[in-house]
Motif scaffolding. Structure first.
Motif, PDB file in Angstrom:
ATOM      1  N   PRO A  44     183.764 -13.896  40.890  1.00 22.85           N
ATOM      2  CA  PRO A  44     183.606 -12.593  40.239  1.00 22.85           C
ATOM      3  C   PRO A  44     182.875 -12.774  38.909  1.00 22.85           C
ATOM      4  N   ILE A  45     181.908 -11.913  38.655  1.00 24.58           N
ATOM      5  CA  ILE A  45     181.083 -12.045  37.450  1.00 24.58           C
ATOM      6  C   ILE A  45     181.616 -11.092  36.388  1.00 24.58           C
ATOM      7  N   ALA A  46     182.076 -11.659  35.281  1.00 24.73           N
ATOM      8  CA  ALA A  46     182.579 -10.836  34.177  1.00 24.73           C
ATOM      9  C   ALA A  46     181.389 -10.204  33.465  1.00 24.73           C
ATOM     10  N   THR A  47     181.460  -8.904  33.258  1.00 20.48           N
ATOM     11  CA  THR A  47     180.339  -8.183  32.661  1.00 20.48           C
ATOM     12  C   THR A  47     180.811  -7.409  31.441  1.00 20.48           C
ATOM     13  N   ALA A  48     180.204  -7.686  30.303  1.00 18.64           N
ATOM     14  CA  ALA A  48     180.503  -6.968  29.059  1.00 18.64           C
ATOM     15  C   ALA A  48     179.251  -6.211  28.645  1.00 18.64           C
ATOM     16  N   LEU A  49     179.276  -4.898  28.792  1.00 21.68           N
ATOM     17  CA  LEU A  49     178.114  -4.066  28.527  1.00 21.68           C
ATOM     18  C   LEU A  49     178.213  -3.422  27.148  1.00 21.68           C
ATOM     19  N   ALA A  50     177.161  -3.563  26.385  1.00 28.94           N
ATOM     20  CA  ALA A  50     177.059  -2.895  25.084  1.00 28.94           C
ATOM     21  C   ALA A  50     175.962  -1.848  25.173  1.00 28.94           C
ATOM     22  N   GLU A  51     176.048  -0.830  24.341  1.00 30.03           N
ATOM     23  CA  GLU A  51     175.053   0.243  24.360  1.00 30.03           C
ATOM     24  C   GLU A  51     174.525   0.485  22.947  1.00 30.03           C
ATOM     25  N   THR A  52     173.386  -0.143  22.652  1.00 30.19           N
ATOM     26  CA  THR A  52     172.681   0.139  21.410  1.00 30.19           C
ATOM     27  C   THR A  52     171.485   1.005  21.758  1.00 30.19           C
ATOM     28  N   ARG A  53     171.492   2.228  21.303  1.00 31.53           N
ATOM     29  CA  ARG A  53     170.476   3.194  21.718  1.00 31.53           C
ATOM     30  C   ARG A  53     169.076   2.745  21.306  1.00 31.53           C
ATOM     31  N   ALA A  54     168.149   2.736  22.254  1.00 30.79           N
ATOM     32  CA  ALA A  54     166.751   2.449  21.938  1.00 30.79           C
ATOM     33  C   ALA A  54     166.127   3.661  21.259  1.00 30.79           C
ATOM     34  N   ASP A  55     165.218   3.406  20.337  1.00 30.65           N
ATOM     35  CA  ASP A  55     164.600   4.513  19.615  1.00 30.65           C
ATOM     36  C   ASP A  55     163.192   4.817  20.098  1.00 30.65           C
ATOM     37  N   ASP A  56     162.792   4.214  21.233  1.00 33.77           N
ATOM     38  CA  ASP A  56     161.427   4.410  21.701  1.00 33.77           C
ATOM     39  C   ASP A  56     161.318   5.317  22.917  1.00 33.77           C
ATOM     40  N   ASN A  57     162.428   5.924  23.333  1.00 35.93           N
ATOM     41  CA  ASN A  57     162.374   6.847  24.464  1.00 35.93           C
ATOM     42  C   ASN A  57     163.504   7.855  24.343  1.00 35.93           C
ATOM     43  N   PRO A  58     163.360   9.039  24.922  1.00 31.87           N
ATOM     44  CA  PRO A  58     164.353  10.095  24.716  1.00 31.87           C
ATOM     45  C   PRO A  58     165.704   9.819  25.336  1.00 31.87           C
ATOM     46  N   LEU A  59     165.781   8.944  26.323  1.00 35.57           N
ATOM     47  CA  LEU A  59     167.073   8.607  26.916  1.00 35.57           C
ATOM     48  C   LEU A  59     167.817   7.551  26.107  1.00 35.57           C
ATOM     49  N   GLY A  60     167.101   6.779  25.310  1.00 40.49           N
ATOM     50  CA  GLY A  60     167.727   5.687  24.572  1.00 40.49           C
ATOM     51  C   GLY A  60     168.019   4.476  25.423  1.00 40.49           C
ATOM     52  N   VAL A  61     167.367   4.356  26.583  1.00 37.48           N
ATOM     53  CA  VAL A  61     167.638   3.265  27.520  1.00 37.48           C
ATOM     54  C   VAL A  61     166.732   2.074  27.237  1.00 37.48           C
ATOM     55  N   LYS A  62     167.131   0.922  27.775  1.00 40.16           N
ATOM     56  CA  LYS A  62     166.307  -0.286  27.767  1.00 40.16           C
ATOM     57  C   LYS A  62     166.288  -0.837  29.185  1.00 40.16           C
TER      58      LYS A  62
END
Length: 778
Positions: free
Chosen positions: A706-724
């Motif tokens: 099982p792969i342990a996954t720790a997700l962080a969300e730092t909003r991107a400032d280069d697109n309206p969704l804030g995704v990377k």
């Protein structure tokens, strides 16, 4: 009405669908046999094709007798290089030019559609047979009589770089390109004052993408409409442009390229191949559709491979272990040709040679060398995984050379959050990242604090245990072209058309999540169309982890445009001013009234409802991550067991965390597989030794914990969704973490380097050699 969006618009994503762990809508058809792949398509009059391929890595074609094949009753056509030349079809175009042009004395080495006089890798296409059935086409190939003169084969990078054996007859050098970046003088000055100088040679070996669906296509031609190609790819528009603009030289409107469901891609399927040209040319000549589907061996031999780089890298460090400079020479094995997509990995990810570290100076030279092996092209990460592997192996090697813990050496050199924005010495601008925090997240997820106790337990049981990490920041190069989205009414339903192309990515779910969220509609009520150049004339397909950044942003913008257009319709129907019409929860309401209209009412009144949007950004952002891996090694057999794996990832705002985790888990499997067992192997004569899945090892479900996954969300400032981007992240970092963990386990025995993949045999031999030499005690 067709509206063009030129800005980000106003208004944000409303709380609802976005951010939810929604199961993929497309999986229902994939799991129940309802999917439609290329081989499921059988238009009337379908013919089948097979390819005669070069049986040697390097050979001169002295003669090719096709008479017996053409005489077979079910054979309808045999194409050779001579027939293609009569139609003006020759070499295949490059999707990207050679950086800086060919090296002095080098040549472009373009790939022909069919061998004319000289075959330059095993499996290269020589002739194309079309028949009423696949078996008849194979019989036609058997009837062809080719006369070959064997030539010396140049198989390895080392042999190619020596220029001792030409990969092309009559050429003075095998060098195809030379490109450099950085500041050589600053690097030399840093090395002159360094307390420590660490040098490392590293081979990043050749692998196969191993998509579940092999390559295949169906070519069709009608005099009135032109060409149609159904093909397994993520990038229909790239293939369309190459075929229309360079091969057949017809208007793009007469070259339709369609990708039905595509069973995996990972990069090698994204460009033009000879078989696509051949099926179309055969269909043009015969007036009937022509299908070609590769079997697994043919797919492995004749499809582009990934990786295959040699690195010579040096680091200069001060007395405290801080890196002052890095210099590297990276040699890339291009294979027999500069194939259509060979140039993508040349510059892509080069900045990763200094990684997430505050290195003041760097200089890198990239060389592309021709060999008599299959061509190489982007494979999940497209240059970034190779460079990250080099950088992160260098960190471990440097730490051990100067007597420091590898994690501590990383901590001393990581770029600090307070230093943002920061530009790497090879030109990448980092912003809004905190690699040290991601390292801490990964160590916590992997329970690094308990590793010493687990290592002691393994030692008591007679086994070895190791721990390795890989810290990296992805330099996503983005695209100069937009990835548009369109929303239109078709038969009373809203249909979303996108310029991307999924091959298992989950776009049908994620894009509809965004749209349903903004429009207040059930996801299932929205139609979805992708990968069809006739229905979406402008697009760039899926690559470089840009689909959500570019395509998702366009979907967001088209939703805003749709609401604005529908509000105008609603105002007319309600007899109200537009400014008095509110929209919420999928309903348009007139202020001060109980009147409301839904999307069904809008579409009934406006049957030609049609809006479009194209996000005008480029998708150049820098997601960052840390992988932590723990392994256990049986010293008596060399067998490695993957005991634990953790991924800490920041990819901005997460539209669907379940899809993100799926992308990460799949990437870990591919990256670990590369380090552990996967390898394309040729013998000294260029014969392929790993031409089937009996010989090319892939990790199985039981191999991965099982792969342990720790997700962080730092909003991107280069697109309206804030995704990377996230699609290539895990394949980029996991190989280094795995190999570092294996070598950490073996370090007490005096084993500090093993050529990848680190198979049980190689581990066992390394341990035996260490014991024999006296480096290991026992």
């Amino acid at each position: 009405m067709l509206l063009k969006c030129v800005g980000w618009g106003t208004g944000g994503i409303t709380v609802g669908q976005v951010g939810r762990r929604v199961r993929r809508l497309e999986d229902a058809r994939f799991l129940t046999g309802g999917a439609r792949f290329v081989d499921d398509i059988a238009p009337p009059g379908l013919l089948h094709a097979a390819v005669l391929r070069a049986p040697m890595a390097h050979a001169r074609l002295r003669g090719l007798d096709v008479a017996a094949a053409r005489a077979l009753p079910l054979v309808r056509l045999v194409l050779t290089a001579a027939e293609l030349g009569e139609s003006g079809i020759g070499d295949m175009p490059l999707d990207m030019p050679i950086p800086g042009g060919p090296a002095p004395g080098a040549h472009a080495a373009r790939q022909p559609v069919l061998v004319g006089a000289e075959a330059r890798f095993l499996g290269e296409a020589v002739a194309f047979v079309v028949a009423e059935t696949r078996d008849a086409a194979l019989d036609g190939v058997e009837a062809l009589a080719a006369c070959w003169e064997a030539l010396p084969a140049c198989v390895t990078l080392a042999r190619s770089a020596s220029d001792a054996v030409p990969a092309w007859i009559g050429t003075a050098t095998n060098l195809a390109l030379r490109h450099e970046e950085g500041d050589a003088e600053a690097v030399a000055a840093a090395f002159a004052v360094a307390r420590h100088r660490v040098a490392m040679d590293l081979h990043c070996h050749r692998v196969e993408a191993a998509a579940m669906e092999t390559r295949g296509c169906i070519g069709g031609f009608e005099a009135a409409a032109g060409f149609t190609l159904h093909v397994s790819t993520q990038r229909t528009h790239v293939i369309q442009r190459a075929l229309a603009d360079h091969v057949f030289r017809v208007p793009r409107t007469r070259m339709r390229v369609v990708a039905p469901d595509t069973g995996g891609g990972f990069g090698p399927k994204n460009g033009l191949y000879p078989e696509y040209v051949l099926c179309l040319e055969a269909a043009r000549r015969l007036g009937r559709p022509v299908k070609w589907i590769a079997d697994r061996t043919e797919h492995i031999a004749a499809s582009n491979h990934g990786r295959d780089n040699d690195f010579r890298v040096d680091a200069a460090l001060d007395e405290a272990g801080r890196i002052l400079a890095v210099r590297a020479v990276r040699r890339m094995n291009l294979g027999g040709y500069t194939s259509p997509r060979s140039m993508i990995p040349v510059r892509n990810g080069l900045t990763h040679l200094t990684g997430a570290y505050a290195v003041p100076a760097a200089h890198a030279v990239v060389e592309g060398w021709l060999t008599n092996t299959g061509c190489t092209s982007p494979y999940r990460g497209a240059g970034r995984p190779e460079n990250v592997f080099c950088c992160e192996r260098l960190m471990d090697v440097a730490a051990r050379r100067i007597g420091m813990d590898p994690i501590e050496l990383r901590r001393r050199n990581l770029v600090r959050a307070q230093a943002m924005p920061w530009t790497s010495p090879l030109g990448t601008r980092f912003a809004g990242i905190d690699p040290a925090a991601m390292l801490d997240r990964a160590l916590a997820a992997a329970d690094h604090a308990g590793f010493a106790a687990r290592r002691a337990q393994s030692q008591a049981a007679g086994r070895l245990r190791g721990f390795g990490v890989s810290v990296f920041v992805e330099d996503l190069h983005g695209s100069p072209e937009a990835l548009p989205a369109r929303l239109r009414a078709e038969h009373g339903q809203l249909v979303l058309l996108v310029g991307s192309g999924a091959a298992g990515h989950g776009h049908e779910t994620a894009f509809r999540q965004i749209l349903a969220d903004r429009l207040g509609l059930p996801m299932e009520s929205i139609g979805f169309v992708q990968s069809d150049t006739a229905r979406i004339p402008n697009g760039i397909g899926t690559a470089a982890s840009w689909s959500m950044t570019l395509g998702g942003s366009s979907v967001h913008l088209v939703a805003l445009r749709a609401v604005a257009a529908a509000r105008s319709v609603a105002a007319r129907l309600l007899g109200a001013d537009e400014t008095a019409v509110d929209f919420a929860d999928g309903l348009f309401r007139s202020a001060g009234s109980n009147l409301a209209l839904g999307w069904d009412d809008i579409l009934a009144a406006e049957t030609g409802f049609d809006v479009a949007a194209a996000f005008d950004g480029h998708g150049e952002n820098t997601p960052f991550a840390c992988h932590a891996c723990e392994v256990e090694v049986d010293a008596e057999s060399g067998a490695v067991a993957l005991a634990g794996f953790a991924v800490a990832q920041d990819s901005g705002v997460l539209v669907n965390p379940m899809l993100v985790e799926g992308q990460l888990h799949g990437g870990v499997a591919q990256g670990v597989g590369q380090g552990w067992m996967e390898a394309i192997r040729y013998d000294a004569d260029g014969q392929l030794l790993s031409g089937s899945l009996m010989d090319y090892a892939l990790p199985r479900a039981a191999d991965l914990p099982p792969i342990a996954t720790a997700l962080a969300e730092t909003r991107a400032d280069d697109n309206p969704l804030g995704v990377k981007g996230v699609g290539e992240a895990a394949a980029t970092g996991s190989t280094a973490a795995f190999v570092n963990a294996v070598l950490d386990a073996l370090a007490p025995l005096g084993v500090h380097e093993i050529a990848t993949p680190v198979t049980a045999e190689r581990v066992w031999r390394a341990i035996a050699e260490a014991r024999f030499s006296g480096r290991a005690g026992g």
